[in-house]
Design an enzyme around this catalytic site. Structure first.
Site, PDB file in Angstrom:
ATOM      1  N   CYS A   1       0.843  -1.201   0.000  1.00  0.00           N
ATOM      2  CA  CYS A   1       0.000   0.000   0.000  1.00  0.00           C
ATOM      3  C   CYS A   1       0.881   1.256   0.000  1.00  0.00           C
ATOM      4  O   CYS A   1       1.560   1.551   0.988  1.00  0.00           O
ATOM      5  CB  CYS A   1      -0.922  -0.014   1.211  1.00  0.00           C
ATOM      6  SG  CYS A   1      -1.849   1.521   1.449  1.00  0.00           S
TER       7      CYS A   1
ATOM      8  N   CYS B   1      -0.121   3.888   2.623  1.00  0.00           N
ATOM      9  CA  CYS B   1       0.321   3.471   3.963  1.00  0.00           C
ATOM     10  C   CYS B   1       1.778   3.837   4.195  1.00  0.00           C
ATOM     11  O   CYS B   1       2.150   4.305   5.282  1.00  0.00           O
ATOM     12  CB  CYS B   1       0.131   1.960   4.124  1.00  0.00           C
ATOM     13  SG  CYS B   1      -1.563   1.369   3.901  1.00  0.00           S
TER      14      CYS B   1
END
Length: 262
Positions: free
Chosen positions: A151, A154
């Site tokens: 991600c 993230c």
């Protein structure tokens, strides 16, 4: 007696030729016709002249020098034509610099591929996180982050999360749950995780007060953590959705250690 001029030194010399001619005339004259009249002989001074000898040190012409210059010009032109025809190669120092620049570029690319923003990675956050079971039982409010290594959002938010965590880790639990770990299937359903990063804010009893999904300003995250640490019943940013990665893209795998909270 006549006098002549010397060619080199300018000295006056007697004219011997004229004296001999007069002597011959006196001998050929008959004695009867000779009259002895005392008379002083006149000296005739010849014209004075000095013929300078030719200068042996004649000035040299510039032709040899001109020829030398012409020869040098031809040599330089020939050298230039040869250089133009031959490829030039970098010297060793330049090669070392190029190699050093390539090494630095490779190191920078490796660091970028890790996306270790601000010197903090998701692995660093996971290593410092509080285990989920412990967070539910130690009487502190909790922030649960659902994330994945793939991600990008993230990874971008990792430094901001880390800074807030360092400020409030004594009063708030910070939990990291990897959505690729099948161990957390129940929690994914319970918190309704559809996109990551997904931040759930729980009070000290474990009740959810709100959640934030995707990319968000650092101040939003900080405000919610401050509200939890202060014991407020609600958080100021309870339902915020930003740019996120779909949880449907998660790569499911079974971890070797089921006790791992990552």
């Amino acid at each position: 007696m006549a006098v002549v001029a010397s060619r080199c030194t300018g000295l006056l010399l007697p004219d011997l030729g004229a004296s001999l001619a007069g002597f011959r005339r006196r001998r050929s004259t008959p004695a009867s016709s000779l009259s002895f009249r005392p008379r002083r002989a006149r000296r005739r001074l010849g014209s004075l002249s000095c013929i300078a000898p030719p200068d042996s040190a004649e000035p040299q012409t510039d032709e040899p020098a001109a020829k030398d210059d012409s020869t040098e010009d031809k040599a330089e032109a020939s050298s230039a034509s040869q250089d133009a025809g031959n490829p030039t190669f970098p010297n060793k120092d330049l090669s070392r610099r190029i190699a050093l620049a390539s090494t630095i570029g490779a190191v920078g690319l490796f660091a970028y591929q890790r996306l270790d923003f601000g010197g903090v990675s998701l692995k660093d956050l996971a290593a410092n996180a509080t285990p989920y079971e412990e967070a539910l039982s130690n009487g502190k409010p909790t922030v649960v982050e659902f994330y994945a290594d793939w991600c990008e959002v993230c990874r971008e938010l990792a430094p901001d999360v880390y800074k807030v965590e360092q400020q409030y880790k004594d009063r708030v639990n910070f939990v990291m749950l990897n959505v690729d770990n099948t161990k957390w299937e129940q929690e994914l359903d319970e918190f309704g995780v559809e996109g990551i990063p997904h931040f759930a804010f729980l009070d000290k009893e474990g009740n959810e007060e709100g959640n934030v999904v995707g990319r968000l300003p650092k101040q939003y995250f900080l405000d919610n953590v401050v509200a939890l640490a202060s014991g407020e019943p609600t958080v100021p940013h309870a339902r915020v959705v930003g740019q996120f990665s779909s949880a449907e893209s998660r790569k499911v795998h079974q971890v070797a250690d089921p006790r791992s909270h990552g």
